[in-house]
Scaffold this motif. Structure first.
Motif, PDB file in Angstrom:
ATOM      1  N   VAL A 234       0.853  -1.181   0.000  1.00 14.86           N
ATOM      2  CA  VAL A 234       0.000   0.000   0.000  1.00 14.86           C
ATOM      3  C   VAL A 234       0.893   1.236   0.000  1.00 14.86           C
ATOM      4  N   PHE A 235       0.538   2.194  -0.843  1.00 10.99           N
ATOM      5  CA  PHE A 235       1.274   3.445  -0.965  1.00 10.99           C
ATOM      6  C   PHE A 235       0.337   4.609  -0.678  1.00 10.99           C
ATOM      7  N   GLU A 236       0.914   5.741  -0.335  1.00 17.05           N
ATOM      8  CA  GLU A 236       0.128   6.929  -0.007  1.00 17.05           C
ATOM      9  C   GLU A 236       0.904   8.159  -0.464  1.00 17.05           C
ATOM     10  N   GLN A 237       0.165   9.183  -0.852  1.00 18.44           N
ATOM     11  CA  GLN A 237       0.835  10.444  -1.167  1.00 18.44           C
ATOM     12  C   GLN A 237       0.977  11.244   0.116  1.00 18.44           C
ATOM     13  N   ARG A 238       2.168  11.723   0.339  1.00 26.54           N
ATOM     14  CA  ARG A 238       2.480  12.509   1.530  1.00 26.54           C
ATOM     15  C   ARG A 238       3.305  13.704   1.065  1.00 26.54           C
ATOM     16  N   GLY A 239       2.767  14.890   1.262  1.00 29.71           N
ATOM     17  CA  GLY A 239       3.470  16.077   0.792  1.00 29.71           C
ATOM     18  C   GLY A 239       3.688  16.072  -0.702  1.00 29.71           C
ATOM     19  N   GLY A 240       2.747  15.473  -1.456  1.00 26.69           N
ATOM     20  CA  GLY A 240       2.858  15.432  -2.905  1.00 26.69           C
ATOM     21  C   GLY A 240       3.754  14.327  -3.433  1.00 26.69           C
ATOM     22  N   ARG A 241       4.291  13.497  -2.554  1.00 27.41           N
ATOM     23  CA  ARG A 241       5.184  12.413  -2.974  1.00 27.41           C
ATOM     24  C   ARG A 241       4.597  11.075  -2.562  1.00 27.41           C
ATOM     25  N   TRP A 242       4.779  10.078  -3.436  1.00 26.70           N
ATOM     26  CA  TRP A 242       4.355   8.719  -3.094  1.00 26.70           C
ATOM     27  C   TRP A 242       5.330   8.120  -2.110  1.00 26.70           C
ATOM     28  N   VAL A 243       4.797   7.432  -1.087  1.00 24.05           N
ATOM     29  CA  VAL A 243       5.626   6.717  -0.116  1.00 24.05           C
ATOM     30  C   VAL A 243       5.019   5.339   0.127  1.00 24.05           C
ATOM     31  N   TYR A 244       5.859   4.404   0.482  1.00 25.74           N
ATOM     32  CA  TYR A 244       5.428   3.059   0.850  1.00 25.74           C
ATOM     33  C   TYR A 244       4.864   3.119   2.268  1.00 25.74           C
ATOM     34  N   VAL A 245       3.689   2.507   2.490  1.00 24.50           N
ATOM     35  CA  VAL A 245       3.093   2.499   3.823  1.00 24.50           C
ATOM     36  C   VAL A 245       3.277   1.139   4.492  1.00 24.50           C
ATOM     37  N   GLU A 246       2.752   0.083   3.856  1.00 26.47           N
ATOM     38  CA  GLU A 246       2.845  -1.236   4.483  1.00 26.47           C
ATOM     39  C   GLU A 246       2.465  -2.321   3.503  1.00 26.47           C
ATOM     40  N   ALA A 247       2.740  -3.547   3.936  1.00 29.25           N
ATOM     41  CA  ALA A 247       2.327  -4.728   3.169  1.00 29.25           C
ATOM     42  C   ALA A 247       1.005  -5.206   3.708  1.00 29.25           C
ATOM     43  N   LEU A 248       0.121  -5.637   2.817  1.00 30.59           N
ATOM     44  CA  LEU A 248      -1.130  -6.264   3.222  1.00 30.59           C
ATOM     45  C   LEU A 248      -0.908  -7.765   3.299  1.00 30.59           C
ATOM     46  N   ASP A 249      -1.715  -8.456   4.079  1.00 27.83           N
ATOM     47  CA  ASP A 249      -1.639  -9.928   4.243  1.00 27.83           C
ATOM     48  C   ASP A 249      -0.485 -10.300   5.139  1.00 27.83           C
TER      49      ASP A 249
END
Length: 120
Positions: A105-120
């Motif tokens: 799962v990725f998320e935009q933070r401050g206009g930049r994509w970052v890795y958040v976590e693995a699912l499962d």
């Protein structure tokens, strides 16, 4: 590995034309898939600082130190939809070849994509 070598992320371009600019901070990933590919290439090239910088501060560990016994050899993107990327990363180790299968799962933070976590 040189800038003229094929990019470890599996694209058909050179490292310098693909993930190199992201690792150097000259460009930003524009999609979660591009970020995933660049993070794989960072692991393959030993760019731990890039992996750390592209990990959400809420979920990243205090230190990102890749396992020196692993050699990341190939990346397969199985699906990229919305802010999730499912992939299989192939590696060699002293115990033999292996894979890491993950839906990230990725998320935009401050206009930049970052890795958040693995699912499962």
């Amino acid at each position: 590995m040189t800038f003229a070598d094929p990019c470890p992320c599996g694209s058909t371009t050179t490292y310098d034309a693909c993930c190199g600019p992201l690792h150097r901070g000259a460009a930003q990933a524009t999609t979660p898939e591009q970020l995933m590919r660049s993070r794989f290439a960072a692991y393959a090239r030993g760019e731990a600082n890039y992996v750390f910088r592209t990990w959400h501060p809420r979920t990243r560990p205090a230190d990102v130190t890749p396992d020196p016994a692993l050699t990341w050899t190939r990346l397969e993107i199985l699906e990229a939809r919305g802010n999730e990327v499912e992939f299989v990363a192939h590696y060699d180790s002293p115990a033999g070849a292996g894979t890491l299968h993950e839906r990230s799962v990725f998320e935009q933070r401050g206009g930049r994509w970052v890795y958040v976590e693995a699912l499962d």
